[in-house]
Write an enzyme that holds these catalytic residues in place. Sequence first.
Site, PDB file in Angstrom:
ATOM      1  N   GLU A   1     -34.275  24.365 -14.025  1.00  0.00           N
ATOM      2  CA  GLU A   1     -33.352  23.829 -13.022  1.00  0.00           C
ATOM      3  C   GLU A   1     -34.090  23.212 -11.839  1.00  0.00           C
ATOM      4  O   GLU A   1     -34.821  23.914 -11.132  1.00  0.00           O
ATOM      5  CB  GLU A   1     -32.431  24.943 -12.502  1.00  0.00           C
TER       6      GLU A   1
ATOM      7  N   ASP B   1     -27.566  21.324 -11.863  1.00  0.00           N
ATOM      8  CA  ASP B   1     -26.748  21.824 -10.757  1.00  0.00           C
ATOM      9  C   ASP B   1     -26.386  20.631  -9.879  1.00  0.00           C
ATOM     10  O   ASP B   1     -27.242  20.037  -9.221  1.00  0.00           O
ATOM     11  CB  ASP B   1     -27.524  22.877  -9.966  1.00  0.00           C
TER      12      ASP B   1
ATOM     13  N   GLN C   1     -23.886  23.472 -13.211  1.00  0.00           N
ATOM     14  CA  GLN C   1     -23.380  24.313 -12.126  1.00  0.00           C
ATOM     15  C   GLN C   1     -22.830  23.431 -11.009  1.00  0.00           C
ATOM     16  O   GLN C   1     -23.226  22.266 -10.865  1.00  0.00           O
ATOM     17  CB  GLN C   1     -24.484  25.225 -11.585  1.00  0.00           C
TER      18      GLN C   1
ATOM     19  N   GLU D   1     -21.316  28.275  -8.943  1.00  0.00           N
ATOM     20  CA  GLU D   1     -22.340  28.951  -8.153  1.00  0.00           C
ATOM     21  C   GLU D   1     -22.198  28.548  -6.685  1.00  0.00           C
ATOM     22  O   GLU D   1     -23.011  27.809  -6.139  1.00  0.00           O
ATOM     23  CB  GLU D   1     -23.736  28.605  -8.675  1.00  0.00           C
TER      24      GLU D   1
END
Length: 264
Positions: free
Chosen positions: A143, A178, A208, A245
Amino acid sequence: MPRFAANLSMMYTELPFTERFAAAAKDGFTAVEYLFPYDYPAQDLQKLLQDNGLTQVLFNTPPGNWAAGERGMASIPGREEEFKLGLDQALEYARALGNRTLHVMAGLIQPEQDREKHRAVYLRNLAYAALLASRDNITIVIEPINTRDIPGYFLNRQDEAQEICQEIGVENLRVQFDIYHCQIVEGDVATKLRRDMSRQHAGIGHVQIAGVPDRHEPDQQSEVNYPYLFGLLDELGYEGWIGCEYRPRAGTSEGLSWLKPWLK
Protein backbone atom coordinates in the site's frame (compact mmCIF):
# COMPACT_ATOMS: atom_id res chain seq x y z
CA MET A 1 -22.42 -3.27 -6.75
CA PRO A 2 -19.62 -2.32 -4.34
CA ARG A 3 -19.11 -4.45 -1.24
CA PHE A 4 -18.00 -2.65 1.92
CA ALA A 5 -15.99 -3.92 4.88
CA ALA A 6 -15.93 -2.09 8.20
CA ASN A 7 -12.44 -1.32 9.46
CA LEU A 8 -12.70 -2.20 13.15
CA SER A 9 -9.45 -0.44 14.08
CA MET A 10 -10.90 2.94 13.12
CA MET A 11 -14.67 2.47 13.27
CA TYR A 12 -16.78 1.64 16.36
CA THR A 13 -13.96 2.76 18.64
CA GLU A 14 -16.62 3.82 21.14
CA LEU A 15 -16.83 0.07 21.89
CA PRO A 16 -14.28 -2.51 23.06
CA PHE A 17 -12.70 -4.24 20.08
CA THR A 18 -14.48 -7.56 20.56
CA GLU A 19 -17.88 -5.81 20.59
CA ARG A 20 -17.26 -4.05 17.28
CA PHE A 21 -18.00 -7.16 15.23
CA ALA A 22 -21.62 -7.33 16.37
CA ALA A 23 -22.04 -3.57 15.94
CA ALA A 24 -20.78 -3.73 12.36
CA ALA A 25 -23.08 -6.63 11.54
CA LYS A 26 -26.05 -4.80 13.05
CA ASP A 27 -25.36 -1.84 10.76
CA GLY A 28 -25.45 -4.06 7.68
CA PHE A 29 -21.79 -4.87 7.12
CA THR A 30 -21.03 -8.42 6.03
CA ALA A 31 -17.23 -8.12 6.17
CA VAL A 32 -14.56 -6.60 8.37
CA GLU A 33 -10.90 -5.65 8.26
CA TYR A 34 -8.56 -4.20 10.89
CA LEU A 35 -4.90 -3.45 11.39
CA PHE A 36 -3.72 -6.40 13.49
CA PRO A 37 -5.28 -9.51 15.06
CA TYR A 38 -2.34 -10.57 17.18
CA ASP A 39 -3.57 -9.41 20.58
CA TYR A 40 -6.36 -12.00 20.45
CA PRO A 41 -6.35 -15.79 20.01
CA ALA A 42 -7.30 -16.71 16.46
CA GLN A 43 -10.07 -19.01 17.68
CA ASP A 44 -11.72 -16.14 19.58
CA LEU A 45 -11.72 -13.94 16.49
CA GLN A 46 -12.98 -16.82 14.39
CA LYS A 47 -15.95 -17.24 16.74
CA LEU A 48 -16.76 -13.51 16.58
CA LEU A 49 -16.78 -13.68 12.80
CA GLN A 50 -18.94 -16.79 12.76
CA ASP A 51 -21.40 -15.58 15.39
CA ASN A 52 -21.99 -12.35 13.45
CA GLY A 53 -22.01 -13.74 9.92
CA LEU A 54 -18.91 -11.75 8.91
CA THR A 55 -16.11 -12.38 6.45
CA GLN A 56 -12.56 -11.41 7.39
CA VAL A 57 -11.05 -9.67 4.34
CA LEU A 58 -7.78 -8.00 5.38
CA PHE A 59 -5.25 -7.39 8.11
CA ASN A 60 -1.57 -6.41 8.23
CA THR A 61 1.58 -8.35 8.89
CA PRO A 62 3.26 -7.52 12.24
CA PRO A 63 4.70 -3.99 12.07
CA GLY A 64 7.56 -4.27 14.53
CA ASN A 65 7.31 -2.02 17.58
CA TRP A 66 4.17 -0.01 16.74
CA ALA A 67 4.21 1.93 20.02
CA ALA A 68 7.77 3.09 19.26
CA GLY A 69 6.71 4.32 15.82
CA GLU A 70 7.68 1.38 13.64
CA ARG A 71 5.42 0.82 10.62
CA GLY A 72 6.55 -2.46 9.13
CA MET A 73 9.84 -4.21 8.37
CA ALA A 74 9.65 -5.46 4.78
CA SER A 75 12.02 -2.84 3.35
CA ILE A 76 14.42 -2.57 6.29
CA PRO A 77 17.87 -4.16 5.90
CA GLY A 78 18.81 -6.38 8.82
CA ARG A 79 15.22 -7.21 9.79
CA GLU A 80 14.71 -10.05 7.31
CA GLU A 81 14.49 -12.88 9.84
CA GLU A 82 12.10 -10.91 12.03
CA PHE A 83 10.00 -10.20 8.96
CA LYS A 84 9.83 -13.92 8.12
CA LEU A 85 8.76 -14.83 11.64
CA GLY A 86 6.04 -12.18 11.51
CA LEU A 87 4.88 -13.44 8.14
CA ASP A 88 4.57 -16.97 9.53
CA GLN A 89 2.39 -15.62 12.34
CA ALA A 90 0.25 -13.61 9.93
CA LEU A 91 -0.31 -16.58 7.64
CA GLU A 92 -1.27 -18.74 10.61
CA TYR A 93 -3.95 -16.21 11.57
CA ALA A 94 -5.06 -15.83 7.95
CA ARG A 95 -5.62 -19.56 7.61
CA ALA A 96 -7.59 -19.71 10.85
CA LEU A 97 -9.78 -16.72 9.96
CA GLY A 98 -10.33 -17.51 6.28
CA ASN A 99 -8.60 -14.25 5.39
CA ARG A 100 -7.47 -14.17 1.73
CA THR A 101 -5.67 -10.80 1.51
CA LEU A 102 -2.69 -9.83 3.64
CA HIS A 103 -1.09 -6.38 3.67
CA VAL A 104 2.70 -6.39 4.05
CA MET A 105 3.84 -3.11 5.59
CA ALA A 106 7.01 -1.64 4.05
CA GLY A 107 8.39 0.34 6.99
CA LEU A 108 10.14 3.69 7.28
CA ILE A 109 13.22 5.08 5.60
CA GLN A 110 15.27 8.08 6.68
CA PRO A 111 16.52 10.67 4.14
CA GLU A 112 20.15 9.67 4.68
CA GLN A 113 19.51 5.96 4.12
CA ASP A 114 20.18 4.16 0.84
CA ARG A 115 16.84 3.84 -0.94
CA GLU A 116 18.08 1.31 -3.49
CA LYS A 117 19.34 -0.95 -0.71
CA HIS A 118 15.95 -0.74 1.01
CA ARG A 119 14.18 -1.43 -2.29
CA ALA A 120 16.25 -4.56 -2.92
CA VAL A 121 15.39 -5.90 0.55
CA TYR A 122 11.73 -5.02 -0.03
CA LEU A 123 11.57 -6.94 -3.29
CA ARG A 124 13.22 -10.03 -1.82
CA ASN A 125 10.88 -10.04 1.16
CA LEU A 126 7.81 -9.53 -1.03
CA ALA A 127 8.80 -12.35 -3.36
CA TYR A 128 9.28 -14.61 -0.34
CA ALA A 129 5.93 -13.55 1.16
CA ALA A 130 4.06 -14.09 -2.09
CA LEU A 131 5.56 -17.56 -2.51
CA LEU A 132 4.54 -18.66 0.99
CA ALA A 133 1.10 -17.06 0.71
CA SER A 134 0.42 -18.74 -2.65
CA ARG A 135 0.40 -22.14 -0.94
CA ASP A 136 -2.80 -21.07 0.87
CA ASN A 137 -4.28 -19.10 -2.04
CA ILE A 138 -3.64 -15.83 -0.20
CA THR A 139 -2.91 -12.54 -1.98
CA ILE A 140 -0.19 -10.23 -0.68
CA VAL A 141 -0.85 -6.51 -1.12
CA ILE A 142 1.39 -3.46 -0.72
CA GLU A 143 0.00 0.00 0.00
CA PRO A 144 1.32 3.44 -0.94
CA ILE A 145 0.75 5.67 2.12
CA ASN A 146 0.84 9.46 2.22
CA THR A 147 3.72 11.17 4.00
CA ARG A 148 1.42 13.43 6.01
CA ASP A 149 -0.03 10.52 8.00
CA ILE A 150 3.18 8.46 8.12
CA PRO A 151 6.24 10.63 7.43
CA GLY A 152 9.10 8.60 5.99
CA TYR A 153 7.00 5.64 4.85
CA PHE A 154 8.92 3.83 2.13
CA LEU A 155 6.12 3.50 -0.44
CA ASN A 156 4.06 6.56 -1.41
CA ARG A 157 3.02 6.40 -5.08
CA GLN A 158 0.73 4.12 -7.03
CA ASP A 159 3.02 3.86 -10.07
CA GLU A 160 5.96 2.77 -7.91
CA ALA A 161 3.85 0.10 -6.21
CA GLN A 162 2.68 -1.23 -9.56
CA GLU A 163 6.25 -1.31 -10.88
CA ILE A 164 7.38 -3.33 -7.86
CA CYS A 165 4.59 -5.86 -8.38
CA GLN A 166 5.37 -6.17 -12.07
CA GLU A 167 9.09 -6.58 -11.38
CA ILE A 168 8.40 -9.51 -9.05
CA GLY A 169 5.86 -10.82 -11.54
CA VAL A 170 3.62 -13.20 -9.59
CA GLU A 171 -0.17 -13.40 -9.69
CA ASN A 172 -0.77 -13.12 -5.94
CA LEU A 173 1.09 -9.82 -5.37
CA ARG A 174 -1.04 -6.73 -5.94
CA VAL A 175 -1.53 -3.14 -4.82
CA GLN A 176 -3.81 -2.00 -2.03
CA PHE A 177 -5.32 1.18 -3.49
CA ASP A 178 -6.32 3.51 -0.67
CA ILE A 179 -8.18 6.38 -2.33
CA TYR A 180 -7.57 8.66 0.66
CA HIS A 181 -3.79 8.24 0.45
CA CYS A 182 -3.76 8.52 -3.34
CA GLN A 183 -5.76 11.75 -3.34
CA ILE A 184 -3.38 13.38 -0.85
CA VAL A 185 -0.18 12.34 -2.62
CA GLU A 186 -1.17 12.37 -6.29
CA GLY A 187 -4.82 13.11 -7.01
CA ASP A 188 -6.25 12.11 -10.41
CA VAL A 189 -7.71 9.04 -8.72
CA ALA A 190 -10.08 7.91 -11.48
CA THR A 191 -7.33 7.90 -14.09
CA LYS A 192 -5.10 5.79 -11.85
CA LEU A 193 -7.89 3.32 -11.14
CA ARG A 194 -8.47 2.94 -14.89
CA ARG A 195 -4.74 2.58 -15.53
CA ASP A 196 -3.98 0.06 -12.80
CA MET A 197 -7.06 -2.10 -12.26
CA SER A 198 -6.15 -4.93 -14.59
CA ARG A 199 -2.38 -4.73 -15.04
CA GLN A 200 -0.74 -8.07 -15.72
CA HIS A 201 1.30 -9.39 -12.76
CA ALA A 202 0.15 -6.36 -10.76
CA GLY A 203 -3.23 -4.62 -10.58
CA ILE A 204 -5.39 -3.73 -7.59
CA GLY A 205 -6.07 -6.33 -4.95
CA HIS A 206 -7.92 -4.26 -2.35
CA VAL A 207 -9.49 -0.80 -2.13
CA GLN A 208 -9.88 1.44 0.92
CA ILE A 209 -11.71 4.73 1.37
CA ALA A 210 -11.94 7.76 3.66
CA GLY A 211 -12.97 11.37 3.32
CA VAL A 212 -10.31 13.88 2.33
CA PRO A 213 -8.70 15.86 3.91
CA ASP A 214 -9.69 14.83 7.45
CA ARG A 215 -10.12 11.05 7.09
CA HIS A 216 -13.75 11.13 8.20
CA GLU A 217 -16.77 9.62 6.44
CA PRO A 218 -16.54 9.36 2.64
CA ASP A 219 -19.57 11.61 2.21
CA GLN A 220 -20.42 15.00 0.74
CA GLN A 221 -18.06 16.74 3.17
CA SER A 222 -15.14 15.07 1.37
CA GLU A 223 -13.38 16.63 -1.61
CA VAL A 224 -13.57 13.21 -3.32
CA ASN A 225 -16.69 12.29 -5.32
CA TYR A 226 -17.12 8.80 -3.92
CA PRO A 227 -20.43 7.89 -5.62
CA TYR A 228 -18.72 8.49 -8.95
CA LEU A 229 -15.74 6.34 -7.95
CA PHE A 230 -17.98 3.52 -6.69
CA GLY A 231 -19.67 3.51 -10.08
CA LEU A 232 -16.28 3.51 -11.79
CA LEU A 233 -15.10 0.53 -9.74
CA ASP A 234 -18.19 -1.36 -10.93
CA GLU A 235 -17.49 -0.28 -14.50
CA LEU A 236 -13.92 -1.55 -14.23
CA GLY A 237 -15.11 -4.92 -12.97
CA TYR A 238 -13.67 -4.66 -9.46
CA GLU A 239 -15.17 -7.50 -7.43
CA GLY A 240 -13.15 -7.16 -4.24
CA TRP A 241 -14.04 -5.50 -0.97
CA ILE A 242 -13.87 -1.79 -0.21
CA GLY A 243 -12.45 -1.21 3.26
CA CYS A 244 -13.93 1.71 5.19
CA GLU A 245 -10.75 2.88 6.88
CA TYR A 246 -11.91 6.20 8.29
CA ARG A 247 -12.40 7.92 11.65
CA PRO A 248 -16.07 8.79 12.22
CA ARG A 249 -16.76 12.39 13.15
CA ALA A 250 -18.97 11.28 16.02
CA GLY A 251 -20.65 7.91 16.63
CA THR A 252 -19.93 5.33 13.94
CA SER A 253 -23.51 4.20 13.37
CA GLU A 254 -24.79 7.78 13.33
CA GLY A 255 -22.39 8.61 10.51
CA LEU A 256 -23.39 5.83 8.12
CA SER A 257 -26.00 7.72 6.09
CA TRP A 258 -23.52 7.73 3.16
CA LEU A 259 -23.55 3.93 3.14
CA LYS A 260 -27.27 3.19 3.27
CA PRO A 261 -27.96 3.56 -0.49
CA TRP A 262 -25.22 1.03 -1.23
CA LEU A 263 -26.49 -1.59 1.22
CA LYS A 264 -29.84 -1.97 -0.57
